[in-house]
Design an enzyme around this catalytic site. Structure first.
Site, PDB file in Angstrom:
ATOM      1  CG  HIS A   1     -19.637 -11.256  17.492  1.00  0.00           C
ATOM      2  ND1 HIS A   1     -20.605 -10.774  18.332  1.00  0.00           N
ATOM      3  CD2 HIS A   1     -20.166 -12.328  16.869  1.00  0.00           C
ATOM      4  CE1 HIS A   1     -21.678 -11.551  18.242  1.00  0.00           C
ATOM      5  NE2 HIS A   1     -21.434 -12.505  17.363  1.00  0.00           N
TER       6      HIS A   1
ATOM      7  NE  ARG B   1     -21.124 -13.378   8.713  1.00  0.00           N
ATOM      8  CZ  ARG B   1     -21.779 -12.266   8.350  1.00  0.00           C
ATOM      9  NH1 ARG B   1     -23.080 -12.175   8.516  1.00  0.00           N
ATOM     10  NH2 ARG B   1     -21.115 -11.261   7.826  1.00  0.00           N
TER      11      ARG B   1
ATOM     12  CD  GLU C   1     -12.791 -17.697   4.546  1.00  0.00           C
ATOM     13  OE1 GLU C   1     -13.112 -16.739   5.258  1.00  0.00           O
ATOM     14  OE2 GLU C   1     -13.407 -18.783   4.553  1.00  0.00           O
TER      15      GLU C   1
ATOM     16  CG  ASN D   1     -14.564  -9.403   6.840  1.00  0.00           C
ATOM     17  OD1 ASN D   1     -14.474  -8.389   6.179  1.00  0.00           O
ATOM     18  ND2 ASN D   1     -15.694  -9.797   7.402  1.00  0.00           N
TER      19      ASN D   1
ATOM     20  CB  CYS E   1     -19.451 -12.532   0.901  1.00  0.00           C
ATOM     21  SG  CYS E   1     -18.262 -13.762   1.425  1.00  0.00           S
TER      22      CYS E   1
END
Lengths: 665, 665
Positions: free
Chosen positions: B246, B352, B537, B560, B623
């Site tokens: 984060h 986001r 994802e 990610n 992204c």
């Protein structure tokens, strides 16, 4: 009415329970009406050509004069046994007996027939293969072969493997369960029925059990520390967790009834009470749970024990003739292994070594290992565990009598082994010569955000190679000892490295294993072969299976984790939204219970297609929970795996499913 | 000596930092020795053909008479500037100037040359392309093109994209940093240098900042609640978390310096202190951190601000001529979006929406939504959030001036939004009309074992479709308003559904989106086109990409999560064992920083190969954080993606890397 009932929630639950896709349509037959309620020369009834409860070859059924079908089913009037129809309508009865024989002859199976008599004339409304208990299914299959109406292969295909469960576990008394209304429903995580007094901790389960009481262990979720309490209980009920949660997996391994993931329970573990269906239960209150259906009942519902007939053995014998897939078992203890062998397992496909670490003496040494400050201290702690682990393996090799035993090295994250109770923490601090605060800080440092994808599996062996070395010593020494004691057995240890996602991980850990094993074998001056392979449970392992296969003697598909990673779905958390997914018809089944062939299956296929050319001698099996699910077993057969491995009580299911897959060809 | 240093730990760190595989070997040249220390007619020196600090075209170097190479480097004697060589050895100097020109001509690049003079005769020992600062690299590239020695394409290929970072962020004063010894090292998670007083909570960061103090926010890990505190700080230092934790992701988005995952810190958040490198720091103590190298320093090290020269613009202009890949940015706020556009972003690839929920007024409504008892209550709470969200989107559309904006619907698990402080819990209980115990029980019920694979992404929209409906209204209303205000712009909202693993999930949520959007558009009587696509994802999304593509207007690879699931590796937990993996040479790089082409890349390739034939109009981008990593950008170019999207300060890097990939062809 047909179309309206077609899409109701009950129908959808039925479909999911019976592997029927939502996309299948329904057909409606429109027929001329005949009337069974036009006077005393009319009537209606339902009959089975064989007894659906026992399979006995005799006509069974019920009959009402001057009545329609609803009257028989609704129970407003009490129907008479079918035999009495011989007196009321002799001609129609005679004709009915003939029709029954003709229909059975035609379908080669027991028929469930609905009929009406209108003005003494017999009309057959419908016939279908009759539903039957598992016991009856076996009896009928064996009888039909004896009668020459079915071949062995056809008889095997008649039996629904999922029904075998009910033969192996206690069930509720049929009448009592019919009269009972469930308070709620969780997941039928491990089959069988259980009834007992609610307790809320593993310790209480043990204590009450020792005092001669039957208990149901009720937990938010279970953890490895609860295992002895789970053993002591009649059944386990958890608020969280899915079909492959800790409670579910361990309970199935034990053959113990378990209902998991009943999110409707409002739990108050601290005060030892919970609320469900508007009723609050405190410690000692009786509850009954059904691990097949997932239903939870208030109070005592009597259970009847499992009874295995000779037919079971006959049919299992047939399955062994026709199947190509070997069937192994997931077992960590000699007693599980023996049970599985009794049920036909041909080896152990997965022995989880971590379960062995929780016994009192060992957990202390294991915690010393975790909190060791240096490699030397860690090795010293491991040295204490070594003889225990070796002893465990020796007992397993004894139990398996030379059949293969595949031992998975330490897999779970270390924080699963740390103490949670203040007293235990204080004790540990004393032993380690550290302050309670230091121990707590160390415990906190082991915390992980996503333990399923954290420091576990072969990652432990990379950071602490001495653990893999200790486990290798235990395996090899045990194998050498038991081989010496039984020169006629051929013991070839299988060492399985978990959670490999990159070939260099496997190479690194394998080097430790091979060096340790070869040194042990040389020191003992024996000639022992062993295999080193890996779990395939990470998507990347499937994607790079060519590289991995070139360095592995075997692949064992860990489809629990492969499903979690493939779907990005934590099995312990999925229960919260799976119902919404079923309601929205997004998922047609629980992918942890039944293998997702389209996605996860594609990864497996890729791994096989990449892996086999890279290593022609590689041996492949599956050790995820799917190894005991019939449709998944069929898929494994099609993929060309060598074996499936499942919990002991699922071994017969896997044998039958494997035979069916081979017969369907 | 060469072979001994080849495999030392420093060499391996250097390799990892510079993308050099372990498998590459080294060569050793054996030459006759010449001696620069045989008297006053001898000497040795090192020279750069251009200034390595500024790029200015003039010979720079150092020289010592009667000396060997070590003497120059070791700093025992003070060397003289190269120009003085003209006096000492005029012939050799003249020849050296000629050699420099020849070598530059030959290599078409600035050279770093080592030489020796033995008895007045010049020997060239070694030449190589000289290392240079980012500023010098740009200057030299622009000059070489002006001199006609390089084409624009060749000049583009000369520049290491990773160096651009240092142009955009403050750096430590070069002399001060040379003199400083680091106390420890974490991960260089977001570039730049920062110096300030340590604070331990986001609130303190805000308060101290308002009081005019510069602070470094030191946390075990950051959470979304810390965002305002992160903004107020000069830099962020965390104990846990990797390159895509984060803290790292948010800091990069803000262009804020961050060092993450410094596990050596012994943290005591409660008492606002920590220990590192044997020193204990309390609140207010000065520390300095370098977000490029990951080093942490005691005390104050002065920083110098970033300076962007005209050369930067020139070269960025060239990159835009040659690249095929579009470059978008990941931005959640208008200020981030404006910064990114300044740096060349051609749209937003990932907005986001959840970051918008943390502001005081909104978080209250959002928590009301989470703890609502019914759909109606939930809708009422969402109704309060709608105008805020619409306003945010309007500002984004304004900032983007008609360029594409891809908005991802709510993604994180709901427990990230619940209060953790007793006071906040009490407040919430009061607002909700529930007891504190009830609220605590509700919060506990949101707990997840593996939140990364839990109830998040489109799973939230499946269980609470009203959230997706509210977000759709906000997007569409904002688009309609801004389109009306700017009729010359062409606003086509892109709505992105996250975490899809099964096409039926996408279909289900898309239906809610389309119905809501069409109703809004009809009600406004306007003509607005919009796109609905999905993040790719989850591995299963790649495996079933044909089905998904047929129902999506675009794919955006969320690499990610795809890396987390593909490796079965939690990015927040990986830091604990990644070092062991580097030491054992199992991983050559952090797969969260640089895309794993062999595994994760294979999944992407599969998704593209399955998806494109199923939907010829589908638009594809990336992204994940990899969108700003040069080698990953090159891979995306090869895969045929339409765009990459990265945090604002990485946009120039992506533009350069995309141009390099296109030029390499």
């Amino acid at each position: 009415a047909v179309f309206r009932s077609w899409d109701n929630p009950r129908a959808n639950v039925y479909r999911r329970d019976n592997d029927i896709p939502y996309s299948w349509g329904t057909a409606v037959n429109v027929q001329a009406m005949v009337f069974g309620n036009m006077g005393e020369d009319c009537g209606t009834g339902v009959a089975f050509t064989r007894d659906p409860a026992t399979g006995e070859k005799k006509l069974m059924g019920e009959f009402l004069t001057n009545a329609q079908g609803e009257d028989v089913v609704a129970g407003v009037r009490t129907p008479m046994p079918i035999a009495e129809m011989a007196d009321k309508f002799p001609a129609a009865y005679k004709q009915f007996i003939e029709v029954c024989a003709t229909l059975e002859d035609h379908y080669h199976d027991m028929q469930d027939i609905e009929f009406t008599v209108e003005n003494e004339k017999l009309y057959i409304l419908q016939t279908r293969n009759g539903k039957r208990t598992a016991q009856a299914a076996l009896q009928i299959a064996v009888d039909l072969v004896a009668e020459g109406r079915k071949t062995e292969q056809e008889a095997i295909l008649m039996i629904d493997p999922r029904n075998l469960d009910t033969l192996l576990h206690p069930q509720f008394d049929v009448k009592a369960i019919k009269a009972a209304t469930p308070l709620g429903r969780g997941l039928g995580a491990s089959p069988g029925a259980a009834c007992g007094q609610a307790v809320f901790t593993a310790e209480d389960a043990n204590a009450w059990n020792e005092a001669g009481k039957k208990v149901i262990l009720v937990r938010l979720e279970t953890s490895p520390e609860d295992i002895t309490g789970m053993k002591a209980a009649q059944g386990i009920l958890t608020v969280r967790g899915g079909m492959t949660s800790h409670a579910a997996v361990v309970a199935r391994g034990m053959g113990k009834c378990c209902v998991s993931g009943c999110g409707d329970i409002a739990m108050d573990e601290e005060n030892k009470k919970f609320t469900l269906g508007g009723k609050t239960f405190v410690e000692g209150d009786f509850i009954s749970i059904d691990g097949s259906t997932g239903y939870i009942y208030d109070g005592i519902i009597p259970t009847v024990d499992a009874e295995i007939s000779g037919n079971f053995g006959t049919i299992m014998g047939w399955t062994d003739k026709y199947r190509r897939l070997k069937v192994r078992t997931n077992a960590d203890t000699p007693s599980d292994a023996l049970k599985a062998r009794e049920l036909g397992a041909e080896g152990i496909g997965l022995c989880r070594t971590e379960h062995m670490f929780f016994e009192a003496e060992r957990i202390a040494a294991f915690r010393e290992m975790i909190f060791a400050d240096s490699v030397e201290d860690r090795e010293a702690a491991l040295e204490k565990i070594l003889p225990h682990q070796q002893g465990d393996f020796e007992k397993l090799y004894e139990a398996l009598e030379g059949n293969p035993v595949c031992i998975r090295f330490l897999d779970p994250p270390l924080h699963e082994f740390v103490p949670t109770e203040e007293a235990d923490i204080a004790h540990l601090a004393k032993v380690q010569g550290k302050s309670v605060e230091e121990i707590k800080a160390l415990i906190a440092s082991l915390h992980e955000f996503n333990p399923m994808m954290g420091h576990r599996g072969c990652r432990l062996a990379v950071t602490y190679p001495e653990i893999a070395a200790m486990q290798t010593k235990a395996v090899i020494r045990a194998a050498i000892n038991i081989q010496k004691a039984h020169p006629d057995w051929n013991i070839v240890p299988e060492i399985m490295i978990p959670l490999v996602g990159e070939v260099k991980e496997l190479k690194y850990v394998k080097k430790v294993v091979v060096e340790t094993a070869d040194a042990e074998i040389a020191a003992a001056s024996v000639n022992l072969k062993y295999k080193v392979g890996t779990m395939i449970e990470i998507p990347r392992a499937c994607l790079t299976a060519d590289e991995i296969a070139a360095n592995a003697d075997f692949f064992s598909f860990g489809t629990n984790d492969l499903t979690q990673m493939g779907f990005g779905l934590s099995r312990d958390d999925a229960a919260k939204f799976l119902d919404a997914y079923y309601d929205a018809k997004i998922y047609e089944f629980d992918p942890f219970a039944r293998l997702d062939q389209k996605g996860v299956g594609k990864l497996m296929k890729m791994a096989i297609e990449l892996g086999k050319p890279a290593n022609k001698d590689i041996h492949m099996g599956i050790c995820g929970e799917h190894g005991g699910d019939p449709s998944s077993v069929e898929f494994c057969h099609e993929l060309g795996l060598d074996y499936v491995s499942c919990s002991p009580f699922r071994v017969p299911i896997a044998r039958l499913a494997a035979a069916q897959a081979a017969i369907k060809g």
